[in-house]
Design a protein around this motif. Structure first.
Motif, short mmCIF file in Angstrom:
data_model
loop_
_atom_site.label_atom_id
_atom_site.label_comp_id
_atom_site.label_asym_id
_atom_site.label_seq_id
_atom_site.Cartn_x
_atom_site.Cartn_y
_atom_site.Cartn_z
N GLU A 25 0.83 -1.20 0.00
CA GLU A 25 0.00 0.00 0.00
C GLU A 25 0.86 1.25 0.00
O GLU A 25 0.52 2.25 -0.66
CB GLU A 25 -0.95 0.00 1.19
N ARG A 33 1.81 1.70 -3.53
CA ARG A 33 0.69 2.23 -4.31
C ARG A 33 0.51 3.72 -4.07
O ARG A 33 0.25 4.49 -5.00
CB ARG A 33 -0.60 1.49 -3.95
N LEU A 68 1.24 -0.26 -10.75
CA LEU A 68 0.24 -0.77 -9.80
C LEU A 68 -0.01 -2.26 -10.02
O LEU A 68 -0.19 -3.03 -9.06
CB LEU A 68 -1.06 0.02 -9.93
#
Length: 368
Positions: A336, A339, A356
């Motif tokens: 995360e 990302r 991604l």
């Protein structure tokens, strides 16, 4: 004609771990963070140089390097007082002085892009104040054009996308910043993606540079000032409110004001957190004292950065290792973080999608 890029030995492509930082856990079967696709949004131009290149160029150009940049590298730094910051800035200026020819700049960017690729970074936004190089390379505009051309060549050679953030120096007059903002806007869509504000935040309030950032924002550039590193929440607040920041370099001191942190989260402003740098400059006593976990759990968007590997001794993957070992980030949480760095970047949409998808693959998840 472009000179041949001189590469360091393969063993030197990976950063030397800072002996003052905790060692990563051994014997773990967890996936390698260097293989995690990510974007690197907080890296300074001279500070991205390989140490081996610094030493080689210094010898080539007859620049004397202090022991802190040779035998005692990485230097011991502590910049929370004026004397400490002066020493940090002096070492940075000495390092910059070895970049004396266009080929030196091209080599720096080529090697930086190679190192980024080795660290899993598929997109880099490198920050440069052209004023520090203009006297040697024919002025502000020729310097920017040289950097952009070198970035393009480095990107083509390595596959790492590169955007440039033009940064004003907060210790100089705000009118100089306006000049840089107008110059940066001329290259919007041609490699320049953002406008920043760096150097010692104790010597220049963000408020004074509102005019320059207004020019940059109207010209389509990201607002990316430093704040909340050596000063507290008030510095972060000025970046957020007065400079309408899209991202804030460092910003870790925002944890001292819960309402301010809540506004940062609500506005979706990304904090470029640099754990090794925070320890190196004395902002945090140890890597575990950097408030990375608190920021993450508060919902802040975070992009981990290496800041100045040349002076702090570690590059981007090391910051993810510190999140794993010192802040107990799970692989899903590390993914995360990656990302968030990608989403906060100025990378083209196709690059974002590819990175991604790579994050999902690293984690073993189906594409999102």
């Amino acid at each position: 004609m472009e000179a041949r890029t001189v590469s360091a030995r393969p063993a030197e492509h990976r950063p030397m771990p800072d002996p003052r930082e905790p060692a990563p856990a051994r014997g773990s079967a967890r996936p390698d963070v260097a293989l995690l696709p990510k974007a690197h949004l907080h890296l300074h131009f001279t500070g991205s140089m390989r140490h081996s290149t610094l030493v080689e160029l210094a010898g080539l150009h007859g620049v004397h390097l202090p022991d802190a940049l040779v035998e005692d590298w990485p230097p011991r730094l502590h910049a929370t007082d004026e004397r400490g910051w002066f020493r940090f800035q002096r070492l940075y200026d000495i390092a910059r002085s070895v970049l004396q020819t266009p080929d030196d700049l091209r080599r720096l960017l080529r090697e930086t892009a190679e190192d980024e690729a080795a660290e899993g970074s598929g997109w880099l936004e490198i920050q440069v104040d052209p004023s520090g190089y203009a006297g040697r390379f024919g002025g502000l505009t020729p310097t920017v054009e040289l950097v952009l051309d070198a970035a393009r060549q480095a990107s083509e050679a390595t596959g790492v996308g590169i955007g440039v953030v033009i940064a004003a120096n907060r210790t100089r007059h705000p009118l100089d910043a306006k000049t840089l903002a107008r110059l940066a806007v001329r290259y919007t869509g041609r490699g320049v993606v953002g406008f920043g504000l760096s150097n010692d935040e104790r010597r220049g309030r963000a408020y004074d540079f509102e005019g320059a950032f207004r020019i940059a924002k109207r010209g389509g550039l990201l607002s990316d000032p430093h704040g909340g590193e050596l000063l507290g929440p008030a510095s972060v607040r000025e970046c957020l409110e007065t400079l309408e920041a899209d991202r804030i370099g460092h910003g870790v001191r925002a944890v001292e004001d819960p309402r301010l942190l809540e506004r940062i989260v609500d506005r979706g402003v990304t904090l470029e957190v640099c754990p090794a740098s925070n320890v190196g400059l004395g902002v945090a006593a140890t890597a575990s004292d950097v408030p990375l976990r608190r920021l993450f759990e508060a919902g802040a968007s975070i992009a981990l950065g290496a800041d100045d590997p040349l002076l702090f001794g570690s590059r981007l993957a090391r910051q993810y290792e510190l999140a794993r070992t010192e802040h107990a980030f799970t692989d899903a949480e590390l993914a995360e973080l990656a990302r968030q760095s990608i989403r906060a970047s100025a990378a083209p949409e196709d690059v974002r999608r590819r990175l991604l998808a790579g994050v999902d693959a690293w984690l073993g998840d189906p594409p999102r």
